[in-house]
Enzyme design. Structure first.
Site, PDB file in Angstrom:
ATOM      1  N   CYS A 155     -10.155  -4.627  -0.241  1.00 19.81           N
ATOM      2  CA  CYS A 155     -11.418  -3.975   0.246  1.00 19.81           C
ATOM      3  C   CYS A 155     -12.216  -4.168  -0.780  1.00 19.81           C
ATOM      4  CB  CYS A 155     -10.662  -2.036   0.264  1.00 19.81           C
ATOM      5  SG  CYS A 155     -10.356  -1.647  -1.125  1.00 19.81           S
ATOM      6  N   CYS A 173     -10.394  -2.979  -4.452  1.00 27.37           N
ATOM      7  CA  CYS A 173      -9.478  -3.651  -5.114  1.00 27.37           C
ATOM      8  C   CYS A 173     -10.254  -5.221  -5.338  1.00 27.37           C
ATOM      9  CB  CYS A 173      -8.823  -4.486  -3.403  1.00 27.37           C
ATOM     10  SG  CYS A 173      -7.647  -3.069  -3.942  1.00 27.37           S
ATOM     11  N   GLU A 182      -2.988  -4.195  -3.222  1.00 23.16           N
ATOM     12  CA  GLU A 182      -3.168  -5.756  -4.179  1.00 23.16           C
ATOM     13  C   GLU A 182      -3.654  -5.278  -5.721  1.00 23.16           C
ATOM     14  OE1 GLU A 182      -4.584  -4.994  -1.404  1.00 23.16           O
ATOM     15  OE2 GLU A 182      -6.251  -6.419  -0.332  1.00 23.16           O
ATOM     16  N   CYS A 192      -4.147   0.677  -2.215  1.00 22.38           N
ATOM     17  CA  CYS A 192      -3.897  -0.666  -1.537  1.00 22.38           C
ATOM     18  C   CYS A 192      -2.758  -1.741  -2.633  1.00 22.38           C
ATOM     19  CB  CYS A 192      -5.205  -1.377  -1.769  1.00 22.38           C
ATOM     20  SG  CYS A 192      -6.043  -0.761  -0.736  1.00 22.38           S
ATOM     21  N   ASN A 228       0.697  -0.642   0.058  1.00 23.08           N
ATOM     22  CA  ASN A 228       0.259  -0.268   0.560  1.00 23.08           C
ATOM     23  C   ASN A 228       0.628   1.432   0.098  1.00 23.08           C
ATOM     24  OD1 ASN A 228       0.737  -1.390   3.086  1.00 23.08           O
ATOM     25  ND2 ASN A 228      -1.337  -0.126   3.422  1.00 23.08           N
TER      26      ASN A 228
HETATM   27  N1  THU Z   1      -5.221  -1.429   2.836  1.00 24.94           N
HETATM   28  C1  THU Z   1      -4.608  -2.666   1.169  1.00 24.94           C
HETATM   29  O1  THU Z   1      -3.388  -1.816   1.151  1.00 24.94           O
HETATM   30  N2  THU Z   1      -5.308  -3.503   1.253  1.00 24.94           N
HETATM   31  C2  THU Z   1      -6.426  -3.962   1.846  1.00 24.94           C
HETATM   32  O2  THU Z   1      -6.809  -5.081   1.700  1.00 24.94           O
HETATM   33  C3  THU Z   1      -6.954  -3.249   3.221  1.00 24.94           C
HETATM   34  C4  THU Z   1      -6.221  -1.767   3.037  1.00 24.94           C
HETATM   35  C5  THU Z   1      -4.743  -0.619   3.107  1.00 24.94           C
HETATM   36  C6  THU Z   1      -5.214   0.907   2.758  1.00 24.94           C
HETATM   37  C7  THU Z   1      -4.594   1.717   3.844  1.00 24.94           C
HETATM   38  O3  THU Z   1      -3.206   1.966   2.766  1.00 24.94           O
HETATM   39  C8  THU Z   1      -4.170   0.772   4.787  1.00 24.94           C
HETATM   40  O4  THU Z   1      -4.349  -0.318   4.309  1.00 24.94           O
HETATM   41  C9  THU Z   1      -5.615   1.130   6.128  1.00 24.94           C
HETATM   42  O5  THU Z   1      -6.402   0.898   5.323  1.00 24.94           O
END
Ligand code: THU
Length: 142
Positions: A87, A90, A56, A54, A43
């Site tokens: 999320c 994603c 993913e 994110c 992320n």
């Molecule tokens: N985040 C991800 O990278 N992947 C996920 O599946 C859930 C959330 C990140 C987004 C943000 O930078 C941090 O996690 C908190 O939400």
């Protein structure tokens, strides 16, 4: 399976590169293409929070921008009591390239949950639902 272990380790390692100064929640992802190549992502947050991306999607963007559009599995690594799930944005983003994608969700302490993307995004809106003339990925139909 050795490739699976490699994929998990790639996600755990990619997590180290996370830029998450606002949430402090570091996420790593590793996407295995049908070619056998692994694309990693983390992320990357932004002072304008909504501009954050994110792990993913970082991995998927790297893969697609390098010509790979078909995927076997995706490992996602977090440091939490339990593995996390992708999320909503994603899920939708990944569904574009196939809802059969295998998900391997882990935390760095070794807990693991296996699923397929379809489990988390049933009845997804995918290219197939677009009207005749919509492109279907992987068919060479642009
Ligand atoms: N985040 C991800 O990278 N992947 C996920 O599946 C859930 C959330 C990140 C987004 C943000 O930078 C941090 O996690 C908190 O939400």
């Amino acid at each position: 399976m050795q490739k699976e272990e490699e994929l998990i380790q790639a996600a755990v390692q990619a997590r180290e590169m996370a830029y998450a100064p606002y949430s402090q929640y570091k996420v790593g992802a590793a996407l295995l293409g049908k070619s056998g190549r692994i694309y990693t992502g983390c992320n990357v947050e932004n002072a304008s929070y909504g501009a954050s991306i994110c792990a993913e999607r970082t991995a998927a963007l790297k893969a697609v921008s390098e010509g790979e559009r078909e995927f076997e599995s995706l490992a996602v690594a977090v440091d939490g009591e339990a593995p996390s799930t992708p999320c909503g944005i994603c899920r939708q983003f990944l569904a574009e390239f196939g809802t059969e994608l295998r998900l391997i969700l882990v935390n760095i302490k070794g807990k693991r949950v296996d699923a397929i993307l379809e489990d988390y995004l049933p009845e997804a809106f995918t290219p197939k639902r677009l009207a005749k003339g919509g492109r279907i990925h992987g068919t060479g139909d642009q």
